[in-house]
Design an enzyme around this catalytic site. Structure first.
Site, PDB file in Angstrom:
ATOM      1  N   GLU A   1       9.193  -4.255  10.388  1.00 22.62           N
ATOM      2  CA  GLU A   1       9.717  -3.086   9.801  1.00 22.62           C
ATOM      3  C   GLU A   1      10.343  -2.029  10.898  1.00 22.62           C
ATOM      4  O   GLU A   1       9.632  -1.758  11.914  1.00 22.62           O
ATOM      5  CB  GLU A   1       8.425  -2.421   9.100  1.00 22.62           C
ATOM      6  CG  GLU A   1       9.019  -0.823   8.509  1.00 22.62           C
ATOM      7  CD  GLU A   1       8.018  -0.503   7.523  1.00 22.62           C
ATOM      8  OE1 GLU A   1       7.014  -1.050   7.023  1.00 22.62           O
ATOM      9  OE2 GLU A   1       8.140   0.820   6.802  1.00 22.62           O
TER      10      GLU A   1
ATOM     11  N   ASP B   1       0.931  -1.216   0.041  1.00 24.69           N
ATOM     12  CA  ASP B   1      -0.021   0.065  -0.159  1.00 24.69           C
ATOM     13  C   ASP B   1       0.897   1.245  -0.074  1.00 24.69           C
ATOM     14  O   ASP B   1       0.306   2.328   0.117  1.00 24.69           O
ATOM     15  CB  ASP B   1      -0.840  -0.144   1.307  1.00 24.69           C
ATOM     16  CG  ASP B   1      -0.266  -0.013   2.483  1.00 24.69           C
ATOM     17  OD1 ASP B   1       0.848  -0.100   2.572  1.00 24.69           O
ATOM     18  OD2 ASP B   1      -1.103   0.096   3.716  1.00 24.69           O
ATOM     19  N   SER B   2       2.345   1.079  -0.126  1.00 27.16           N
ATOM     20  CA  SER B   2       3.177   2.064  -0.321  1.00 27.16           C
ATOM     21  C   SER B   2       2.996   2.800  -1.814  1.00 27.16           C
ATOM     22  O   SER B   2       3.304   4.057  -1.980  1.00 27.16           O
ATOM     23  CB  SER B   2       4.409   1.590  -0.237  1.00 27.16           C
ATOM     24  OG  SER B   2       4.666   0.502  -0.752  1.00 27.16           O
TER      25      SER B   2
ATOM     26  N   LYS C   1      -1.038  -9.341   2.808  1.00 26.79           N
ATOM     27  CA  LYS C   1      -0.455  -9.025   4.068  1.00 26.79           C
ATOM     28  C   LYS C   1      -1.270  -7.904   4.963  1.00 26.79           C
ATOM     29  O   LYS C   1      -1.962  -7.168   4.288  1.00 26.79           O
ATOM     30  CB  LYS C   1       0.791  -8.156   3.644  1.00 26.79           C
ATOM     31  CG  LYS C   1       1.679  -7.632   4.884  1.00 26.79           C
ATOM     32  CD  LYS C   1       3.026  -7.361   4.557  1.00 26.79           C
ATOM     33  CE  LYS C   1       3.350  -6.186   3.615  1.00 26.79           C
ATOM     34  NZ  LYS C   1       2.763  -4.841   4.564  1.00 26.79           N
TER      35      LYS C   1
HETATM   36  O1  KIV Z   1       3.710  -1.153   1.762  1.00 26.23           O
HETATM   37  C1  KIV Z   1       4.667  -1.548   1.527  1.00 26.23           C
HETATM   38  O2  KIV Z   1       5.571  -1.192   0.443  1.00 26.23           O
HETATM   39  C2  KIV Z   1       5.293  -2.351   2.856  1.00 26.23           C
HETATM   40  C3  KIV Z   1       6.785  -2.632   2.894  1.00 26.23           C
HETATM   41  C4  KIV Z   1       7.450  -1.499   3.313  1.00 26.23           C
HETATM   42  C5  KIV Z   1       7.122  -3.698   3.591  1.00 26.23           C
HETATM   43  O3  KIV Z   1       4.425  -2.605   3.521  1.00 26.23           O
END
Ligand code: KIV
Length: 271
Positions: free
Chosen positions: A189, A51-52, A120
């Site tokens: 993280e 979700d980044s 996730k």
């Molecule tokens: O959303 C994302 O990119 C993440 C990673 C930083 C693990 O959760």
């Protein structure tokens, strides 16, 4: 249906076996078809449709605003490119914090409509029942502890988590709970390397670290960050392999010059 026997897909079982063998797991984020194709052909083990995407693709300040539909658009683009990698998709903020039946509905939609291989979710004890319900439905789940960006407004900062003993103890407990709930792996993280090593040694499922030191079973980075597309973002944990921001800027500058000077297209670049 034709099945291509040449391509061996990485599965959640492969990932667990890699931990047993002591083989490190390489994970990168991916959000679109073209980049996912490059990652997959380079033999990345896991592509995380993180979700980044809210930050690096949409320009939001946090990951909070991204919607389920937007995540599903990114996920299906990545899935169309990934012939080998395991593709895991973040359930976005608001789709699973309200209870396990809402969460299951969102989880089933992502799996059915995008073809993703697993999901996730961020959090520990608070989401244990939800994780169990999704796993019981046959959907692989990866946990995410430490800095959990969907809770940024609760934490108020993106600094290192679990430096205090009480938070470190909760994290260790949460990791065991997630393992017990059926997670096939856990992202750690931005936590101290020593704590990540301890958690990793106490679990039979793999840990994937980002800013969590060298002893996790695998590592993950945001692809735009490691390729240097995200100008000015250089946290201590980030290894930047290219400076694409500058390289793309230079290429675009040369293109503009070529158009303005009528150098492009030349006689070989026309019909
Ligand atoms: O959303 C994302 O990119 C993440 C990673 C930083 C693990 O959760």
């Amino acid at each position: 249906m034709s099945v291509n026997k040449e391509i061996k897909r990485i599965t959640t079982h492969t990932i667990r076996e890699m931990k047993t063998r002591g083989e490190k797991i390489a994970m990168l984020t991916g959000y679109d078809y073209s980049m996912a194709r490059i990652l997959d052909e380079a033999n990345i083990d896991i592509i995380l449709v993180g979700d980044s995407a809210a930050n690096v693709m949409a320009g939001y300040e946090t990951t909070v605003p991204i919607t389920l539909e937007e995540m599903m658009y990114h996920a299906s683009s990545v899935i169309r490119a990934a012939k080998h990698a395991l593709v895991i998709v973040d359930l976005p903020f608001g789709t699973y914090q309200g209870g396990s039946s809402d969460a299951l509905k969102a989880a089933v939609r992502v799996m059915k409509e995008t073809g993703a291989h697993g999901l996730k979710l961020e959090g520990g004890i608070e989401i244990r029942k939800t994780v169990e319900r999704i796993v019981d439905a046959g959907i692989p789940v990866m946990g995410h502890l430490g800095l959990t960006p969907q809770s940024i407004y609760k934490f108020g900062t993106y600094t290192v988590r679990a430096k205090e003993e009480s938070e470190a103890n909760k994290l260790k407990l949460d990791a065991k709970l997630l393992e017990g709930a059926g997670c096939f792996g856990i992202v750690l993280e931005k936590i101290p390397a020593k704590l990540a090593a301890e958690v990793t040694n106490n679990l039979s499922i793999p840990t994937i670290g980002i800013g969590a030191g060298p002893d996790c079973d695998g590592q993950v980075l945001v692809v735009n960050d490691m390729l240097g597309l995200n100008k000015g973002f250089k946290p201590k944990f980030l290894r930047q392999y290219l400076n694409l921001y500058e390289q793309i800027g230079d290429a675009v500058g040369r293109y503009i010059q070529d158009v303005k000077s009528s150098d492009f297209p030349n006689e070989n670049e026309q019909y």
